[in-house]
Design a protein around this motif. Structure first.
Motif, PDB file in Angstrom:
ATOM      1  N   ALA A 102      -7.859  17.657   1.240  1.00 64.82           N
ATOM      2  CA  ALA A 102      -6.697  17.921   2.097  1.00 64.82           C
ATOM      3  C   ALA A 102      -5.775  16.707   2.144  1.00 64.82           C
ATOM      4  CB  ALA A 102      -7.170  18.283   3.505  1.00 64.82           C
ATOM      5  N   VAL A 103      -6.350  15.518   2.259  1.00 68.67           N
ATOM      6  CA  VAL A 103      -5.546  14.294   2.295  1.00 68.67           C
ATOM      7  C   VAL A 103      -4.828  14.097   0.969  1.00 68.67           C
ATOM      8  CG1 VAL A 103      -5.663  11.777   2.423  1.00 68.67           C
ATOM      9  CG2 VAL A 103      -6.967  13.172   4.038  1.00 68.67           C
ATOM     10  N   ALA A 104      -5.573  14.262  -0.130  1.00 70.62           N
ATOM     11  CA  ALA A 104      -4.974  14.075  -1.450  1.00 70.62           C
ATOM     12  C   ALA A 104      -3.837  15.064  -1.685  1.00 70.62           C
ATOM     13  CB  ALA A 104      -6.038  14.231  -2.527  1.00 70.62           C
ATOM     14  N   GLY A 105      -3.999  16.277  -1.200  1.00 64.57           N
ATOM     15  CA  GLY A 105      -2.950  17.275  -1.383  1.00 64.57           C
ATOM     16  C   GLY A 105      -1.670  16.906  -0.671  1.00 64.57           C
ATOM     17  N   LEU A 106      -1.788  16.276   0.502  1.00 65.84           N
ATOM     18  CA  LEU A 106      -0.597  15.947   1.290  1.00 65.84           C
ATOM     19  C   LEU A 106       0.316  14.951   0.598  1.00 65.84           C
ATOM     20  CD1 LEU A 106      -2.051  15.709   4.914  1.00 65.84           C
ATOM     21  CD2 LEU A 106      -0.583  17.500   3.982  1.00 65.84           C
ATOM     22  N   ILE A 107      -0.246  14.031  -0.163  1.00 68.22           N
ATOM     23  CA  ILE A 107       0.619  13.011  -0.770  1.00 68.22           C
ATOM     24  C   ILE A 107       1.131  13.444  -2.137  1.00 68.22           C
ATOM     25  CG2 ILE A 107      -0.497  11.146   0.484  1.00 68.22           C
ATOM     26  CD1 ILE A 107      -1.875  10.360  -2.153  1.00 68.22           C
ATOM     27  N   GLN A 108       0.736  14.627  -2.593  1.00 71.65           N
ATOM     28  CA  GLN A 108       1.220  15.130  -3.886  1.00 71.65           C
ATOM     29  C   GLN A 108       2.319  16.170  -3.725  1.00 71.65           C
ATOM     30  OE1 GLN A 108      -1.894  15.960  -6.977  1.00 71.65           O
ATOM     31  NE2 GLN A 108      -3.293  15.570  -5.276  1.00 71.65           N
ATOM     32  N   ARG A 109       2.717  16.413  -2.498  1.00 71.21           N
ATOM     33  CA  ARG A 109       3.788  17.383  -2.286  1.00 71.21           C
ATOM     34  C   ARG A 109       4.706  16.906  -1.162  1.00 71.21           C
ATOM     35  NH1 ARG A 109      -0.916  20.070  -0.345  1.00 71.21           N
ATOM     36  NH2 ARG A 109      -0.958  20.289   1.940  1.00 71.21           N
ATOM     37  N   ARG A 159       3.656  13.532   4.299  1.00 71.89           N
ATOM     38  CA  ARG A 159       3.887  12.491   3.293  1.00 71.89           C
ATOM     39  C   ARG A 159       5.031  11.570   3.716  1.00 71.89           C
ATOM     40  NH1 ARG A 159       3.983  11.073  -2.483  1.00 71.89           N
ATOM     41  NH2 ARG A 159       6.044  10.154  -2.836  1.00 71.89           N
ATOM     42  N   ASP A 160       6.094  12.160   4.246  1.00 72.36           N
ATOM     43  CA  ASP A 160       7.248  11.357   4.667  1.00 72.36           C
ATOM     44  C   ASP A 160       6.857  10.342   5.727  1.00 72.36           C
ATOM     45  OD1 ASP A 160       8.766  12.812   2.909  1.00 72.36           O
ATOM     46  OD2 ASP A 160       9.671  14.107   4.438  1.00 72.36           O
ATOM     47  N   ARG A 161       6.059  10.768   6.710  1.00 72.53           N
ATOM     48  CA  ARG A 161       5.626   9.823   7.756  1.00 72.53           C
ATOM     49  C   ARG A 161       4.707   8.743   7.185  1.00 72.53           C
ATOM     50  NH1 ARG A 161       6.020  14.419  11.139  1.00 72.53           N
ATOM     51  NH2 ARG A 161       4.000  15.180  10.416  1.00 72.53           N
ATOM     52  N   GLU A 216       0.253  18.417  11.016  1.00 67.28           N
ATOM     53  CA  GLU A 216       0.161  18.204   9.569  1.00 67.28           C
ATOM     54  C   GLU A 216      -0.601  16.924   9.236  1.00 67.28           C
ATOM     55  OE1 GLU A 216       4.376  19.739  10.566  1.00 67.28           O
ATOM     56  OE2 GLU A 216       2.994  18.175  11.266  1.00 67.28           O
ATOM     57  N   ASP A 217      -0.608  15.962  10.168  1.00 69.78           N
ATOM     58  CA  ASP A 217      -1.235  14.666   9.909  1.00 69.78           C
ATOM     59  C   ASP A 217      -2.725  14.640  10.215  1.00 69.78           C
ATOM     60  OD1 ASP A 217       1.350  13.994   9.390  1.00 69.78           O
ATOM     61  OD2 ASP A 217       1.505  12.393  10.866  1.00 69.78           O
ATOM     62  N   LEU A 218      -3.268  15.711  10.732  1.00 67.25           N
ATOM     63  CA  LEU A 218      -4.681  15.698  11.127  1.00 67.25           C
ATOM     64  C   LEU A 218      -5.638  15.332   9.993  1.00 67.25           C
ATOM     65  CD1 LEU A 218      -4.986  18.616  13.709  1.00 67.25           C
ATOM     66  CD2 LEU A 218      -5.481  16.191  14.083  1.00 67.25           C
ATOM     67  N   PRO A 219      -5.407  15.775   8.753  1.00 67.47           N
ATOM     68  CA  PRO A 219      -6.308  15.307   7.686  1.00 67.47           C
ATOM     69  C   PRO A 219      -6.336  13.779   7.556  1.00 67.47           C
ATOM     70  CG  PRO A 219      -5.095  17.221   6.933  1.00 67.47           C
ATOM     71  CD  PRO A 219      -4.488  16.834   8.242  1.00 67.47           C
ATOM     72  N   SER A 231       0.824  -1.211   0.000  1.00 69.95           N
ATOM     73  CA  SER A 231       0.000   0.000   0.000  1.00 69.95           C
ATOM     74  C   SER A 231       0.854   1.255   0.000  1.00 69.95           C
ATOM     75  CB  SER A 231      -0.931  -0.006   1.219  1.00 69.95           C
ATOM     76  OG  SER A 231      -1.819  -1.103   1.170  1.00 69.95           O
ATOM     77  N   LYS A 232       1.952   1.241   0.741  1.00 72.18           N
ATOM     78  CA  LYS A 232       2.849   2.404   0.742  1.00 72.18           C
ATOM     79  C   LYS A 232       3.518   2.579  -0.614  1.00 72.18           C
ATOM     80  CE  LYS A 232       3.870   2.841   5.672  1.00 72.18           C
ATOM     81  NZ  LYS A 232       4.912   2.982   6.713  1.00 72.18           N
ATOM     82  N   LEU A 233       3.871   1.463  -1.251  1.00 75.67           N
ATOM     83  CA  LEU A 233       4.398   1.551  -2.617  1.00 75.67           C
ATOM     84  C   LEU A 233       3.395   2.261  -3.514  1.00 75.67           C
ATOM     85  CD1 LEU A 233       6.128   0.664  -5.120  1.00 75.67           C
ATOM     86  CD2 LEU A 233       4.804  -1.465  -5.080  1.00 75.67           C
ATOM     87  N   ALA A 234       2.128   1.846  -3.434  1.00 80.68           N
ATOM     88  CA  ALA A 234       1.100   2.435  -4.293  1.00 80.68           C
ATOM     89  C   ALA A 234       0.923   3.917  -4.000  1.00 80.68           C
ATOM     90  CB  ALA A 234      -0.222   1.693  -4.099  1.00 80.68           C
ATOM     91  N   VAL A 235       0.805   4.277  -2.736  1.00 82.03           N
ATOM     92  CA  VAL A 235       0.563   5.672  -2.381  1.00 82.03           C
ATOM     93  C   VAL A 235       1.763   6.543  -2.714  1.00 82.03           C
ATOM     94  CG1 VAL A 235       0.302   7.240  -0.423  1.00 82.03           C
ATOM     95  CG2 VAL A 235      -1.195   5.262  -0.632  1.00 82.03           C
TER      96      VAL A 235
END
Length: 834
Positions: A700-707, A712-714, A643-646, A391-395
């Protein structure tokens, strides 16, 4: 007015005593005080009060005086309970009693003790474990990838196998005293997770020797001689183990295996010894084709009484060398291109001496208990870790891909439809990783939570299926076309394998999670069953009246929470204030689950275990509560990063929405309609308000993994560090790393674009170099910036392109490469031997 107050005091007092499950002594004092108050204030006549006392006294005395209560109430109740009690076979009892209960029991009991959860230490790695993860595990990832393992080797490459053996990957759980790594459950989980972000064959090849198999069974049950012989060899990779349990006619119902071993005498090492004549047919045995030592479960039979005990001792486990006479092993299954070593093994009338029984003669018939106790722990590590890794690979890769891939002059990650899928992916990864971490932390604290391990196995694998499917939908043709540049297709093919193994998911949901949970996690049911069967009146009496108090307590709590919407439920001190509504919701659902369980057991009785739809829904509520609390615990463990609240809100709301859906479905389909109506009126008189995460949360969640950023690192922490010098598949990450700088250049040139001095940056990456050259020519960017844009364009183009092949798919070239490497490996082996 005083009379109304007096009567109201009776009702309120009785409700409070019920709400808090007060002891009978408090009931006696309370009723006596109430009658005395009526006499003192003249609120009722002396005759009426005397009648009240005459009615209440015998009842209170009967319930308070324990010997009297046992004789009059508990003994008849025990006789009745024996008649309706569902009968359990010895194998069912071993499965139910495997492992122990932990936080799952708190969730099942209706009043979770939050201090117990929050006091559980966050999982950590020792410096040695961290170094192994950063160095050896990273290098094994460099040596293995899904494309080569599936398309060239149909296995790990010889180089990867050699490295895994030499560096102790196959002996991570073996103590250092035997030459193993002696790693914690969390370290084991972290290693499997990282390998799974790179190559499933590597992950499976490492996790099986460290999971349910010979090493774990030997550690817990082996004789000292067996440990001294096998464990050092397993730790060094000199022996490769497998364990054969599944039979063609006893798959998920493994307790019904038909493989038999008859106790007899036979010749072994030149003398006549006691042993078994075993015949077996096994399949789906991971590592069997390459295993050097075979763990085998069979049903022991002793018709001649040579062991001096029962004629059918039961399931027994032995450890047999691969080259033992009569062992047939080596053929392979082909599990959906996962290509890890997996295959059948058979034997006919194979004589196996008693010294090969794991644990020796004393453990004949103890195999099922061994397997269930080890599975209770192992199921919490292997599949949750590997599926979180996939799942982490995919995300990680899809999040990077949608940031650099443009359509309609904007990143595809900006489209709301894509964001919806990205949010599901990231939210599920946050939740499943929280479950994985909490389960591993429990194991490292000495717990063996069998229900938690079943929850982790089922829900992590099911959510991984959602994550990978969404990822495939987002990247479209990039995911469909196979090749070395495709980072997701093999994971997509392999997901059903995880759904199937270690207990098929349908069975895990409908039988194991709630079947074990209803008995093990309930504070009184298992005690009632044990003591009723043994005829032990004292503990039966205590459990019976504890059960009655527990039932009425949950009725009172459910009604209170239902009328108030749970607004006044207490929350633990010191937790994040913005998350307190989730703590309240957990407590309310816990109470509903406890009440629904007791009413279901009372109205459906022994047939409950055959009502898979009903038990599945009850198990879903328990599971979602565990997932939700894992999310809350993770946020606290990581220091409440804002930052992780979303992620937290998405995962928590999703879990509550799923629990709410299970509750509504339970009420709509409960086989006892009166029980369903009662549950609705008492527990949710005004309905149950749960909703899925809204679009703002998803965006908000989608934005976090695109930048780039700490959130995103965590989220993808513990993944393989993709490097272009190791594999061109890393081009997506290289382009993603350069993307913020390219975006900054584009923003700086907006004024020049508006003035017509330069065109807008083209989404066609092959034209981006010309655009950058034009900008440099006009002095708008520097030569270094032009070079940066060129690097981005090259890597982004590499990431977007899909692989193509010669008409024969280069099969001949691939086979030639394989044969050459195998020949070289054989030469190396001969040199070492010489």
């Amino acid at each position: 007015m005083f009379l109304s107050i007096w009567i109201g005091a009776l009702v309120a007092g009785a409700f409070l005593l019920t709400f808090h499950q007060a002891r009978m002594a408090l009931w006696t004092v309370g009723i006596a005080a109430w009658i005395a108050a009526g006499w003192f204030f003249g609120l009722a006549s002396a005759g009426a009060l005397a009648i009240m006392a005459a009615v209440a006294a015998p009842i209170l005395l009967l319930l308070t005086i324990t010997p009297l209560r046992r004789a009059v109430l508990s003994r008849p109740a025990m006789a009745g309970f024996r008649k309706i009690m569902p009968r359990m076979s010895a194998t069912e009892q071993a499965a139910v009693e495997a492992g122990n209960v932990w936080w799952d029991a708190e969730l099942f009991a209706g009043r979770p003790d939050w201090k117990r959860l929050l006091a559980t230490p966050a999982p950590t790695l020792t410096p040695e474990e961290q170094s192994f993860l950063d160095v050896e595990t990273e290098h094994l990832c460099d040596l293995a990838n899904d494309w080569d393992s599936t398309s060239v080797w149909q296995d790990l490459s010889p180089e990867a196998w050699t490295y895994a053996k030499d560096k102790g990957f196959l002996g991570m759980i073996i103590p250092k005293a035997y030459g193993g790594r002696g790693f914690s459950a969390y370290a084991h989980s972290q290693v499997i997770q990282k390998l799974s972000t790179r190559c499933s064959a590597a992950a499976v090849s490492v996790m099986v020797p460290n999971s349910l198999g010979p090493a774990e069974l030997l550690l817990h049950y082996g004789t000292e001689a067996q440990k001294d012989h096998y464990l050092p060899r397993l730790a060094r990779g000199e022996e490769i183990p497998c364990f054969a349990l599944t039979n063609p006619y006893a798959g998920s119902d493994a307790a019904s295996i038909t493989d038999t071993g008859v106790v007899c005498k036979g010749m072994w090492k030149g003398e006549e010894v006691l042993g078994f004549r075993i015949s077996w047919r096994k399949r789906y045995i991971t590592l069997a084709p390459v295993a050097t030592v075979l763990g085998l479960a069979f049903r022991a039979i002793d018709p001649d009484g040579l062991l001096g005990g029962e004629a059918e001792p039961g399931i027994t486990c032995v450890l047999i060398p691969r080259d033992h006479p009569g062992v047939n092993i080596g053929r392979r299954h082909w599990p959906l291109n996962a290509v890890f070593q997996n295959g059948p093994t058979t034997g006919d009338d194979v004589f196996v001496p008693m010294e090969m029984v794991i644990g020796g003669r004393d453990q004949v018939g103890g195999g099922w208990r061994m397997l269930m106790e080890c599975l209770a722990a192992g199921r919490a590590i292997s599949l949750p870790s590997s599926n979180v890794g996939m799942s982490k690979l995919a995300v990680g890769m899809v999040g990077a891909y949608v940031a650099i891939r443009r359509q309609f002059n904007q990143p595809i990650g900006a489209f709301e439809g894509v964001q919806e899928a990205l949010a599901r992916m990231a939210g599920h990864v946050y939740a499943t990783d929280a479950v994985r971490r909490l389960a591993a932390a429990a194991l490292d604290q000495g717990e063996k939570p069998s229900v938690v391990s079943a929850i982790a196995k089922y829900h992590v694998t099911e959510r991984a299926r959602i994550v990978v499917n969404d990822g495939m939908d987002v990247i479209g043709g990039k995911g469909v076309c196979m090749g070395p540049g495709n980072f997701l297709a093999r994971a997509y093919q392999q997901i059903p394998v995880a759904i199937t193994v270690e207990g098929a998911n349908i069975m895990t949901r409908t039988l194991i999670i709630y079947g074990q949970g209803a008995i093990r996690c309930h504070p009184y049911v298992l005690t009632l069953m044990r003591t009723a069967g043994a005829g032990e009146i004292k503990p039966f009496d205590a459990a019976l009246f504890g059960y009655v108090g527990f039932l009425f307590r949950n009725m009172a709590r459910a009604l209170t929470f239902g009328l108030t919407g749970g607004a006044f439920i207490g929350t633990p001190g010191g937790v994040a204030p913005q998350l307190k509504p989730y703590y309240r919701a957990t407590t309310r659902f816990s109470t509903l689950l406890a009440l629904a369980s007791d009413l279901s057991m009372a109205t459906v009785g022994g047939a409950l275990k055959r009502k898979g739809a009903l038990t599945g829904r009850l198990g879903d509520i328990l599971s979602q509560l565990f997932i939700l609390t894992s999310v809350l615990k993770r946020f606290e463990d990581e220091g409440r990063p804002v930052e992780d609240l979303p992620f937290v809100h998405w995962a928590a709301q999703d879990a509550l929405a799923r629990a709410g859906a299970a509750w509504r479905s339970l009420l709509a389909n409960h086989p006892n309609r009166a029980a369903a109506l009662f549950l609705k009126l008492i527990g949710t008189p005004f309905g149950l308000r749960t909703s899925e995460p809204d679009d703002r949360c998803a965006a908000a969640v989608a934005g976090l993994i695109q930048r780039h950023g700490p959130a995103r690192d965590r989220l993808v922490a513990g993944s393989w560090s993709a490097r272009i010098e190791v594999d061109p598949i890393a081009a997506t990450i290289v382009a993603f790393d350069l993307h913020p700088q390219v975006e900054a250049i584009e923003r700086r040139l907006k004024e020049a674009v508006r003035a017509g001095r330069i065109g807008r940056a083209p989404q066609n990456l092959t034209l981006l170099n010309d655009w950058a050259a034009d900008a440099e020519g006009q002095g708008l960017i520097t030569a270094e910036e032009r070079a940066l844009v060129a690097r981005f364009a090259a890597h982004a183009d590499m990431a977007i392109q899909v692989d193509d092949f010669a008409p024969d798919f280069d099969i001949a070239a691939g086979l030639a490469r394989r044969e050459a490497a195998l020949a070289e490996a054989a030469k190396t082996t001969k040199k070492k031997a010489a």
